[in-house]
Enzyme design. Structure first.
Site, PDB file in Angstrom:
ATOM      1  N   HIS A  62       0.896  -1.189   0.229  1.00  0.00           N
ATOM      2  CA  HIS A  62       0.182   0.075  -0.098  1.00  0.00           C
ATOM      3  C   HIS A  62       0.886   1.281  -0.059  1.00  0.00           C
ATOM      4  O   HIS A  62       2.049   1.145   0.695  1.00  0.00           O
ATOM      5  CB  HIS A  62      -0.987   0.024   1.267  1.00  0.00           C
ATOM      6  CG  HIS A  62      -1.775  -1.051   1.375  1.00  0.00           C
ATOM      7  ND1 HIS A  62      -2.489  -1.667   2.737  1.00  0.00           N
ATOM      8  CD2 HIS A  62      -2.322  -1.933   0.349  1.00  0.00           C
ATOM      9  CE1 HIS A  62      -2.996  -2.744   2.304  1.00  0.00           C
ATOM     10  NE2 HIS A  62      -3.151  -2.668   1.033  1.00  0.00           N
ATOM     11  N   LYS A  72       4.446   6.202   8.034  1.00  0.00           N
ATOM     12  CA  LYS A  72       3.798   5.062   9.208  1.00  0.00           C
ATOM     13  C   LYS A  72       4.940   4.827   9.797  1.00  0.00           C
ATOM     14  O   LYS A  72       6.084   4.601   9.802  1.00  0.00           O
ATOM     15  CB  LYS A  72       3.398   3.998   8.303  1.00  0.00           C
ATOM     16  CG  LYS A  72       2.078   4.205   7.468  1.00  0.00           C
ATOM     17  CD  LYS A  72       1.706   2.963   6.792  1.00  0.00           C
ATOM     18  CE  LYS A  72       0.632   3.166   5.654  1.00  0.00           C
ATOM     19  NZ  LYS A  72       0.364   2.149   4.632  1.00  0.00           N
ATOM     20  N   TYR A 132      -0.049   1.113  14.023  1.00  0.00           N
ATOM     21  CA  TYR A 132       0.267   2.057  12.933  1.00  0.00           C
ATOM     22  C   TYR A 132       0.142   3.421  13.534  1.00  0.00           C
ATOM     23  O   TYR A 132      -0.932   3.618  14.039  1.00  0.00           O
ATOM     24  CB  TYR A 132      -0.269   2.111  11.597  1.00  0.00           C
ATOM     25  CG  TYR A 132      -0.619   0.607  10.966  1.00  0.00           C
ATOM     26  CD1 TYR A 132      -0.165   0.500   9.556  1.00  0.00           C
ATOM     27  CD2 TYR A 132      -1.434  -0.077  11.510  1.00  0.00           C
ATOM     28  CE1 TYR A 132      -0.153  -0.510   8.953  1.00  0.00           C
ATOM     29  CE2 TYR A 132      -1.665  -1.207  10.688  1.00  0.00           C
ATOM     30  CZ  TYR A 132      -1.289  -1.538   9.500  1.00  0.00           C
ATOM     31  OH  TYR A 132      -1.452  -2.685   8.843  1.00  0.00           O
ATOM     32  N   ASP A 170      -5.933  -6.507  -2.745  1.00  0.00           N
ATOM     33  CA  ASP A 170      -4.605  -6.589  -3.035  1.00  0.00           C
ATOM     34  C   ASP A 170      -4.321  -7.794  -4.128  1.00  0.00           C
ATOM     35  O   ASP A 170      -3.359  -7.596  -4.844  1.00  0.00           O
ATOM     36  CB  ASP A 170      -3.829  -7.162  -1.588  1.00  0.00           C
ATOM     37  CG  ASP A 170      -4.027  -5.958  -0.483  1.00  0.00           C
ATOM     38  OD1 ASP A 170      -4.086  -4.827  -0.927  1.00  0.00           O
ATOM     39  OD2 ASP A 170      -3.680  -6.277   0.782  1.00  0.00           O
TER      40      ASP A 170
END
Length: 199
Positions: A62, A72, A132, A170
């Protein structure tokens, strides 16, 4: 806390010191001073995310449009996973290369993924949690993906002894080459300029 620069420009691994005793364990997986010393700027936290995955689940690859992108800071508070950072910045000297770091609830290592890099991971145990800290809020219009099974990337999913489990999104994401052809990938020089604005 120790910091280790990864191969892809801007990405770091952070190794905190854990303090176990008869009650259990204490650890600080995120320490701003160590991050600022490594990056040269703080992490603005706009959102925190938490996912739980079964063994064999792959999430990613991603990434977000830059600017502003989404940096992140990730760690694994339960279970174990293999975290992968992929350089998808067009024009980067390490374009198409990846770093892999094992994150688990034994050592509480963390990885910083700067804006413009792709991020993915595979859960190595059932009930694996990933936390995250994100620099920007989720923006579905600016979010993209690359197929984690793209053979050109050759990501290290051979650590699995089971069939990988992917979301439909995905599984049907474009390959790195297809994403480049569609103009979806971040530009390396634009990313470097954006990093400078954070200092």
């Amino acid at each position: 806390m120790q910091a280790r620069r990864l191969e892809n420009t801007g990405a770091f691994e952070f190794i905190p010191k854990a303090f176990p005793d008869h009650r259990g364990l204490f650890v600080a997986p995120f320490q701003e001073a160590a991050l600022v010393e490594a990056l040269g700027h703080p992490l603005r936290v706009a959102q925190t995310n938490h996912s739980v995955s079964s063994r064999g689940v792959i999430r990613g690859v991603h990434f977000s449009d830059v600017p502003p992108g989404q940096a992140k800071y990730v760690y694994c508070p339960r279970g174990a996973l293999l975290d992968v950072v992929v350089d998808i910045r067009v024009g980067s000297p390490t374009f198409g290369k990846w770093d892999a770091v094992r994150l688990d609830s034994d050592e509480y290592r963390a990885v910083y993924v700067p804006e413009g890099l792709g991020h993915a991971f595979v859960a190595l145990t059932d009930d694996t949690a990933m936390s995250y800290l994100c620099s920007t809020a989720y923006n579905p219009g600016a979010e993209h993906g690359i197929n984690p099974l793209d053979p050109a990337l050759a990501l290290p999913w051979d650590v699995l002894d089971c069939e990988p489990v992917l979301s439909e999104k995905d599984r049907h994401a474009p390959s790195l080459a297809e994403a480049a052809e569609r103009g979806l990938l971040p530009d390396y020089e634009t990313c470097l300029a954006h990093y400078e604005t954070l200092r």
